[in-house]
Scaffold this motif. Structure first.
Motif, mmCIF file in Angstrom:
data_model
loop_
_atom_site.group_PDB
_atom_site.id
_atom_site.type_symbol
_atom_site.label_atom_id
_atom_site.label_comp_id
_atom_site.label_asym_id
_atom_site.label_seq_id
_atom_site.Cartn_x
_atom_site.Cartn_y
_atom_site.Cartn_z
ATOM 1 N N ILE A 102 0.844 -1.198 0.000
ATOM 2 C CA ILE A 102 0.000 0.000 0.000
ATOM 3 C C ILE A 102 0.880 1.249 0.000
ATOM 4 O O ILE A 102 0.658 2.192 -0.757
ATOM 5 N N TYR A 154 1.118 4.453 -2.718
ATOM 6 C CA TYR A 154 1.038 5.882 -2.389
ATOM 7 C C TYR A 154 2.275 6.623 -2.894
ATOM 8 O O TYR A 154 2.188 7.741 -3.394
ATOM 9 N N GLN A 156 -0.949 7.075 4.642
ATOM 10 C CA GLN A 156 -1.295 8.268 3.858
ATOM 11 C C GLN A 156 -0.591 9.502 4.370
ATOM 12 O O GLN A 156 -0.039 10.278 3.604
ATOM 13 N N PHE A 214 -10.695 -2.714 -0.451
ATOM 14 C CA PHE A 214 -9.456 -1.976 -0.682
ATOM 15 C C PHE A 214 -8.537 -2.917 -1.428
ATOM 16 O O PHE A 214 -8.311 -4.033 -1.001
ATOM 17 N N LYS A 215 -8.024 -2.466 -2.569
ATOM 18 C CA LYS A 215 -7.143 -3.329 -3.348
ATOM 19 C C LYS A 215 -5.799 -2.659 -3.553
ATOM 20 O O LYS A 215 -5.737 -1.486 -3.902
ATOM 21 N N ASP A 257 -10.135 4.118 -1.036
ATOM 22 C CA ASP A 257 -8.758 4.492 -1.352
ATOM 23 C C ASP A 257 -7.944 4.717 -0.085
ATOM 24 O O ASP A 257 -6.809 5.169 -0.133
ATOM 25 N N ASN A 258 -8.537 4.396 1.039
ATOM 26 C CA ASN A 258 -7.859 4.541 2.325
ATOM 27 C C ASN A 258 -8.135 3.265 3.111
ATOM 28 O O ASN A 258 -9.285 2.906 3.330
ATOM 29 N N ILE A 259 -7.091 2.592 3.515
ATOM 30 C CA ILE A 259 -7.259 1.284 4.145
ATOM 31 C C ILE A 259 -8.123 1.360 5.399
ATOM 32 O O ILE A 259 -8.924 0.462 5.677
#
Lengths: 644, 644
Positions: free
Chosen positions: A517, A521, A638, B450-451, B489-491
């Motif tokens: 992930i 990002y 993030q 979430f991918k 788009d956010n885990i």
């Protein structure tokens, strides 16, 4: 403007138009360019197509003659009789991909050029970049490259057109705008991309009746950042008062500091003067924390003390409907030549002279980042966040209602101060955009901007072919990026922008999933992972368990104890091709997050090392350790990448 | 396939093509549709245009005849002699906007349809939506509306085309794909939008030599979620071992629980059986926490105990290069009909029977959210986060290497269990995409996914006209959204998705700036702020200071004490048109964040109330209070809106 007038006018600025000839009503048509288009030119005909006033695809003068006869009949059948001064324009049909170049007179930025895909897809794809009318060649190229259509100037599908052609047409429009300041709207759509170059086929221009007045500007301001004597008017002994908080924060100031309060007495070992007149000497900078009604009389007294700079904390002005007093303050500032920040603000901080004139927090680390905020609350929460995240400031400016100093002037001041290496700006709205762009263009410091008002504008269907584009967030972003500003989409990124350049990154992790992930990002931000060399892999092989990832992200396996993290970090820190190391710690069964972050203190690392502590309770102690040891760290993937 | 063969084949599926006639090499050309296009048809000519094999814009049979003669000469001049079986196709020139409809045979999703802007801008604008070949009409419409080009089917610039036309052409392609499973790639580009409907002008199709075999599927699996007896093989008395952590977490299981360890002894008041054979009775579910080499022999013993479900924690399989043992496990599972999750996983949790077979954390709140994670580390950090954020789970499944149960089967099981109201999935890759889509299409529960792997794919220039689109994140997202999944788009959004519907939101704040940013985030997520009615404003006027914002965000001014927050909240909670209230607390001079969040506990609010605590140290105590009182809260504006 008729089509032939428009064509002539464009040619004055060397903008190419199709071959064309205008013929009077009774002149015989005779041209040598085919296929051709015939159009009527008459002030009586507004929508040519509706009355049969346009015929395309004509292949000979005979066809043109026939088409003209039919056109006259068709127009007549709509009840319109053409007159002596009317006529026809015959122009060549030009084939090619369709570019759009236009301009608007924006409320904030004045003339702004739009560049992108033209034709009927202009509004559908909104593939448009914004270019300042004063942009230089590098800015223009950056903007063209932002559009997808711009690829046609870089050889897309064998397109023969060059970036130089794109720059040239924009420069011609810049010249046209500079010589015609009264233009409100201007559209060239389409400009056809042909073998003969760029040919503007159709266009439209709208002028205002009288030219806009220039935006006012104050010259020869006193220096804002250097103040030998500071007075806090409204310093208070009452701990619940803002005047107390500021007096306390300011107490360590290294110059002359005066407290003023009509009650008199003493505060933090200094006398409380009962009025401004009682201050023994000049006042370079004054802070007002007094009732609204006292503000103007107090200023009038301060100017007698050679006031150079004024910070008005007091609220109750424009934001409460009291615009009158604001105008008076602005007049006084001009007349007596002093600078003002505020009113309705949180104050001002300057690390060099230990001058904290904010009521935000007494906890400020010194550093090299200047922060300007239009919102006091945003500044307060960023100050709080910066303290716990170990970010230091050179200057803090709470801009408040901005009655006097504007963003450009603040940026100019900060750029001139070597104590400040980078500038972060939280802006809700700006007034003189062109001047702001000029300030930034001159600056060589890094500038980060977060701007609100995205959605408000998007609701207004900001982009419209003919509509008003003022305050459009995309335009703001495009123009600021054009001059090299980094536009942030996360408010906290204003704090965490590093002063070092980041391009290649290494990740050391005890878990593959979160590292994937994180990689996503990083790539989304346009940065990359360093690809390990064979030699680097061999060095890690010697120290890591057999199933480590052999790859960056460097996954040192879920059972990694602090010692393994340390070993990996020692090796990776020696790699030359990296700019930054993330130490990603996830709460697994064997993980000892606290001891792992403690090991970071063992050494001065060559590269910046940023720990990311995922999870809640299981990593809480590690977070506490980082906080109390002033180590920067992140709690989410993030936020860890927000500044990239 | 020659052009005329392609046209005939398309017509079999009722896909309209231009009028056209094929003529033999020596046949006389005679058509009645103009303008026309003449093209050569010969297996010797690959790139027609390169040898003068295409002439457009012919207006009469005389022009066609002349063009044919010149074409033969031109082709001959390139050294190609046409033969008896070669010929020419004459087709009408069709004008109109250009649509693209294509299909690929994706490794994950099998046949997937692509729909969007065609012509030369296909690759430049990538204005494409993905549609499952089994999509129903609603899914097709949703996809069409996702493209900008789709607006041409909804009246853009007076376009006469309808959504029905778009759906029809996609359905025809669905039929064509269903009847031709061996298609690998298929392109109709362009399809012209004409007054006579949609006309496919050009196309291309590629078949595989032999058809793909069907993906294997196990039938009649035992139920996974109900287990009366559970055995932990590898339960350990050594606190540093994973086998201890699981034994401890499992101790409160409400059914029969057996611990197995060759050393024997006792653990948490239960005997440690020395081997599987010693277990008195059947084993519905077993957990393996034993060395890799013992896994298969142990499974062979467990099947004698009527094993239904197996959770393999043990690592050291495919991820370490040992694929062989994984295949053996899969074979055993099929042969003896038991389900497997793992190997190389964190375990399994089921709230209903208090069954915690994870080694992630013993701290799990019960709730109604099921979470499936392909990464153990991601699951561990989400479990930790969920506990401190007061999020409860119905089920947790650490999928690990997924040797047996796949995402579709897990989703099917969870959908069937009323204890689970929503399903969150963290996926790194999936295998049988079509089946996953079917599972979700059947489900009526909310599903969040979430991918990872966005950037990896974007690097590969995922979209290419002819390239392989497998694993393309945009395709994955498009297809899953098509069946109603919310792609995150956010885990962390996997945890915080509310079970209530949110459309209209109220914000109560002590600062305008942060509220503006929050508003931007809300609007970006497609939600809106409730517009206060005149009556609502009047009610707030009575209780708030005169300069409150009179608007939503409801700015109750920087000096708001806890009581004012409470008053405002009591009034706003009565508003009927809202779904959610954010209580935005920023650290200002007067702010008492701790007392403000304490007041939230005074009452049961009608609406969900989510506190947002901006800043660091100044709001730390308030955060601690929320944590210890199991109140959900947010620390940033972005995370507060991530789930919207």
């Amino acid at each position: 403007m008729t089509e032939s007038e428009l064509y002539s006018w464009l040619q004055r600025y060397e903008i190419q138009t199709p071959k064309h000839i205008r013929f009077g009503l009774n002149e015989e048509i005779d041209v040598d360019f085919f296929p051709a288009v015939l159009k009527v030119e008459s002030s009586k005909v507004i929508h040519k197509s509706d009355v049969g006033g346009v015929v395309v695809g004509l292949h000979s003068n005979a066809e043109l003659k026939e088409a003209k006869e039919m056109m006259i009949q068709s127009i007549a059948s709509h009840g319109i009789t053409l007159e002596e001064r009317d006529g026809f324009i015959v122009s060549e049909m030009v084939m090619g991909d369709e570019l759009y170049v236009g301009a608007v007179d924006d409320e904030i930025f004045d003339h702004v050029i739009l560049f992108g895909k033209g034709g009927i897809y202009l509004e559908l794809y909104k593939d448009i970049a914004y270019i300042d009318s004063e942009a230089d060649e590098a800015e223009i190229i950056r903007a063209v490259k932002k559009t997808k259509f711009g690829k046609l100037f870089e050889g897309y599908r064998g397109s023969p057109h060059t970036l130089k052609e794109a720059v040239d047409v924009v420069k011609k429009v810049q010249k046209l705008l500079a010589e015609n300041p009264q233009i409100i709207e201007f559209d060239l759509n389409p400009i056809k991309l042909t073998k003969r170059g760029l040919i503007a086929v159709d266009g439209r221009v709208k002028f205002r009746d009288k030219p806009k007045g220039p935006k006012s500007k104050r010259e020869n301001r006193p220096l804002f950042l250097e103040n030998r004597s500071v007075a806090i008017i409204g310093a208070s002994t009452d701990e619940s008062k803002v005047g107390y908080a500021i007096a306390k924060n300011a107490a360590s100031f290294q110059g002359e500091l005066y407290y003023v309060n009509p009650k008199g007495g003493e505060l933090f070992g200094r006398p409380l003067f009962q009025n401004v007149e009682a201050i023994p000497g000049d006042v370079d900078m004054a802070v007002l924390v007094i009732p609204v009604s006292s503000v103007i009389p107090t200023i009038e007294k301060l100017v007698l003390k050679n006031l150079k700079n004024l910070v008005i904390i007091t609220a109750g002005f424009k934001e409460s409907g009291n615009e009158e007093d604001e105008l008076k303050i602005a007049e006084l500032a001009k007349k007596h030549n002093f600078n003002v920040i505020g009113p309705n603000c949180l104050g001002y901080y300057n690390a060099q002279s230990d001058l904290n004139l904010t009521f935000g927090s007494s906890n400020v680390h010194k550093g090299n980042l200047a922060l300007i905020s239009q919102s006091g609350a945003v500044l307060a929460s960023l100050m709080d966040k910066a303290y716990s995240g170990n970010v230091g400031f050179s200057h803090l400016i709470s801009a408040g209602n901005m009655v006097d100093l504007n963003f450009s002037e603040m940026v100019d001041m900060l750029v001139a101060d070597p104590a400040c290496e980078a500038i972060s700006v939280y802006a809700e709205g700006i007034k003189n955009g062109k001047r702001f762009l000029r300030s930034i263009r001159r600056s060589h410091k890094k500038i980060y901007v977060f701007k609100t008002g995205k959605s408000e504008e998007s609701k207004k269907a900001a982009f419209s072919h003919t509509g008003n584009l003022s305050g459009n967030y995309e335009m703001f972003k495009g123009l600021l990026e054009g001059v090299g500003v980094k536009m942030e989409d996360n408010i906290e990124a204003l704090l965490f922008n590093p002063t070092y350049e980041v391009q290649k990154i290494a990740i050391i992790t005890n878990a593959g999933g979160p590292a994937t992930i994180l990689t996503d990002y990083i790539i989304e931000k346009g940065k990359s992972l360093h690809a390990l060399t064979k030699e680097e892999i061999e060095r890690l092989d010697l120290a890591m368990p057999p199933h480590w990832s052999k790859n960056n992200p460097i996954d040192i396996i879920g059972d990694a104890l602090p010692e393994r993290y340390l070993k990996a970090l020692e090796i990776v820190d020696e790699f030359e091709e990296i700019d930054l190391i993330y130490l990603l710690i996830t709460p697994q069964f064997m993980t000892d997050a606290l001891e792992t972050v403690k090991l970071l203190k063992h050494k001065d690392w060559k590269h910046p090392v940023l720990p990311i502590l995922l999870g809640g309770d299981m990593v809480e102690q590690a977070k506490q350790f980082c906080r109390s040891h002033k180590m920067q760290f992140f709690k989410t993937l993030q936020s860890a990448t927000s500044f990239l």
